[in-house]
Structure formats: structure tokens, C-alpha cells
Design a protein around this motif. Structure first.
Motif, mmCIF file in Angstrom:
data_model
loop_
_atom_site.group_PDB
_atom_site.id
_atom_site.type_symbol
_atom_site.label_atom_id
_atom_site.label_comp_id
_atom_site.label_asym_id
_atom_site.label_seq_id
_atom_site.Cartn_x
_atom_site.Cartn_y
_atom_site.Cartn_z
ATOM 1 N N GLU A 33 0.829 -1.209 0.000
ATOM 2 C CA GLU A 33 0.000 0.000 0.000
ATOM 3 C C GLU A 33 0.862 1.258 0.000
ATOM 4 N N SER A 147 -17.802 -4.640 -5.714
ATOM 5 C CA SER A 147 -16.953 -4.449 -6.880
ATOM 6 C C SER A 147 -17.742 -4.735 -8.146
ATOM 7 N N SER A 149 -16.818 -6.155 -10.640
ATOM 8 C CA SER A 149 -16.466 -7.495 -11.122
ATOM 9 C C SER A 149 -17.365 -8.583 -10.546
ATOM 10 N N ASP A 166 -4.547 5.754 -7.874
ATOM 11 C CA ASP A 166 -3.777 5.741 -9.114
ATOM 12 C C ASP A 166 -4.319 6.798 -10.075
ATOM 13 N N VAL A 169 -5.227 5.561 -13.643
ATOM 14 C CA VAL A 169 -6.489 4.817 -13.672
ATOM 15 C C VAL A 169 -7.669 5.778 -13.596
ATOM 16 N N PRO A 209 -9.677 -3.990 -16.664
ATOM 17 C CA PRO A 209 -8.939 -5.163 -16.170
ATOM 18 C C PRO A 209 -9.351 -5.483 -14.741
ATOM 19 N N GLU A 210 -9.146 -6.725 -14.336
ATOM 20 C CA GLU A 210 -9.574 -7.155 -13.001
ATOM 21 C C GLU A 210 -9.016 -6.257 -11.900
ATOM 22 N N SER A 211 -7.745 -5.825 -12.058
ATOM 23 C CA SER A 211 -7.109 -4.998 -11.035
ATOM 24 C C SER A 211 -7.787 -3.642 -10.898
ATOM 25 N N VAL A 212 -8.395 -3.155 -11.994
ATOM 26 C CA VAL A 212 -9.113 -1.877 -11.962
ATOM 27 C C VAL A 212 -10.562 -2.089 -11.526
ATOM 28 N N HIS A 214 -11.807 -4.209 -9.642
ATOM 29 C CA HIS A 214 -11.887 -4.502 -8.212
ATOM 30 C C HIS A 214 -12.093 -3.231 -7.392
ATOM 31 N N HIS A 215 -11.613 -2.088 -7.903
ATOM 32 C CA HIS A 215 -11.668 -0.840 -7.154
ATOM 33 C C HIS A 215 -12.779 0.091 -7.615
#
Length: 226
Positions: A33, A147, A149, A166, A169, A209-212, A214-215
Motif C-alpha cells: 500500500e 466491486s 467485477s 492511481d 487509472v 482489467p480485473e485490477s481496476v 476490483h476498485h
């Protein structure tokens, strides 16, 4: 209790990680983090534990004590009020305000904080949809959303909150109309986690994308209205 800016940063990071998990926070998660090494985290946790700000269990991680949470909530309140003020009154882009607020959050007085809150008409969320702790530093309720997702193709949802960590993002999401209050229709959910959605504010679908994904926290319209 006088704390350094770095100590406050650690408490804020632990608070934010606790909001995303019901478990104790591991050293590795704090390191990721804050983009520091695990030994650096361990050293700081020693200091925070000595001051009664965190509770540690060997091999299980840490949680904030009541005192540590109060400090974290004050820093979070400063941060999110500053983000809102910079966006609404100084024409900052929502992708720029996080780092600026990071620099300022440790150095404003309670009088300044109160005036900012008044100027904004006592906001309850920041520009990214994250809840702002109240002046009495009660922990805010987390929105009911999940999320993006977690939803399926054909679902229609409303964006509640977007993580602000980010800037790239955030710029990408803003360019494709993914902001709090905007309606999304889930077009496709790929087996590897990519979510494609169509925003009511943009002509072309956006791929997350999954990483984005998720947030990006969303809720179905009936939940938002209720």
C-alpha cells in the motif's frame, strides 16, 4: 500526541486496508500500500505499537486500536475534504487531487478544516465517492455496493465509489465516463476477469482489467435509491 507525517500515513493506510478486509492487516499488505519494504513496515509498527496505536499479533498482522483509529479518521477526513475543495473550488481534475491532498492533510488546523467543510456545505463523500468521516470522527458507514467485477452480463448498476490511489487509472475512468453517480451496463465479463461496461456518459464501452474493476464499487439502482 505529536505524530510524524509518516506515522499518520501508516495509520491511514491500515485504516483503508481494514475497510476492505475483515481480517488483520499483514505487513506485506501495508508494504504494498505504501510502496515500502516489509522491514521498514516492521520497524514502524514497533513504534506505533509502543504508542498504543496498533494491536499486533505475531504472524497474524495488526489492527488499529481505538486511539489509532481516531488519528486515522482525522487524517482521512482532512484528506477527503481537501480533495473535494481542490476539485470544486480550485478546478483540480479528480485524478490530480489525491497526491495534493496527501501533501496537505498533515498540516491543516481544525479551524481550517471546519471552514473547508462549511465552504463545501458539509459534504459526506469526496469526488471519488469515498465517505468523509464526520467532524466528531465517527467511522463512516461503508456504501452497500460491491466491486463491479461481482456482477453479470446484462446487469445495470450505478457507480458509488472509485479508489483514488492511481492517477492514471482515474484519468482513464473519467475519459470513459466511469464516475460516481453514473449508470453502467455490464456488457461482458471475460473468464480472466476483464469487465466490459457501457457508461451512460460515454458512447463507447470501456474495458476494465480485473485490477481496476476490483476498485470500482457499484450498486444496483434500486439499492442506490433506497
Amino acid at each position: 500526541m505529536m505524530l510524524s507525517d509518516v506515522m499518520e500515513d501508516y495509520l491511514k493506510a491500515i485504516y483503508q486496508l481494514q475497510r476492505e478486509s475483515d481480517e488483520r492487516i499483514k505487513t506485506s499488505a501495508i508494504a504494498a500500500e505504501l510502496d515500502v519494504t516489509s522491514p521498514t513496515v516492521t520497524s514502524m509498527l514497533d513504534k506505533l505499537e509502543d504508542r498504543g496505536l496498533v494491536d499486533r499479533e505475531k504472524y497474524r498482522g495488526v489492527t488499529l486500536t481505538d486511539e489509532g483509529e481516531t488519528v486515522a479518521l482525522e487524517v482521512v477526513r482532512h484528506h477527503r475534504l481537501l480533495e473535494a475543495y481542490l476539485t470544486e473550488h480550485l478546478d483540480y481534475d479528480w485524478a490530480e487531487v489525491h497526491e495534493e491532498a496527501d501533501r496537505l492533510e498533515h498540516h491543516i488546523s481544525e479551524n481550517f478544516e471546519a471552514r473547508v467543510a462549511d465552504a463545501l456545505d458539509q459534504p459526506t463523500v469526496d469526488p471519488h465517492g469515498s465517505p468523509i468521516p464526520s467532524a466528531d470522527l465517527e467511522p463512516p458507514e461503508r456504501p452497500d455496493g460491491e466491486s463491479v467485477s461481482e456482477f453479470e452480463e446484462g446487469d445495470v448498476v450505478v457507480v458509488e465509489e472509485v479508489a483514488d490511489r492511481d492517477a492514471d487509472v482515474l484519468s482513464y475512468l473519467a475519459d470513459h465516463g466511469v464516475e460516481p453517480g453514473v449508470e453502467l451496463e455490464i456488457v461482458e465479463v471475460a473468464p480472466f476477469g476483464m469487465v466490459t461496461a457501457h457508461s451512460s456518459e460515454h458512447d463507447e464501452p470501456v474495458s476494465l482489467p480485473e485490477s481496476v474493476a476490483h476498485h470500482v464499487r457499484v450498486a444496483q439502482p434500486a439499492e442506490v435509491e433506497g
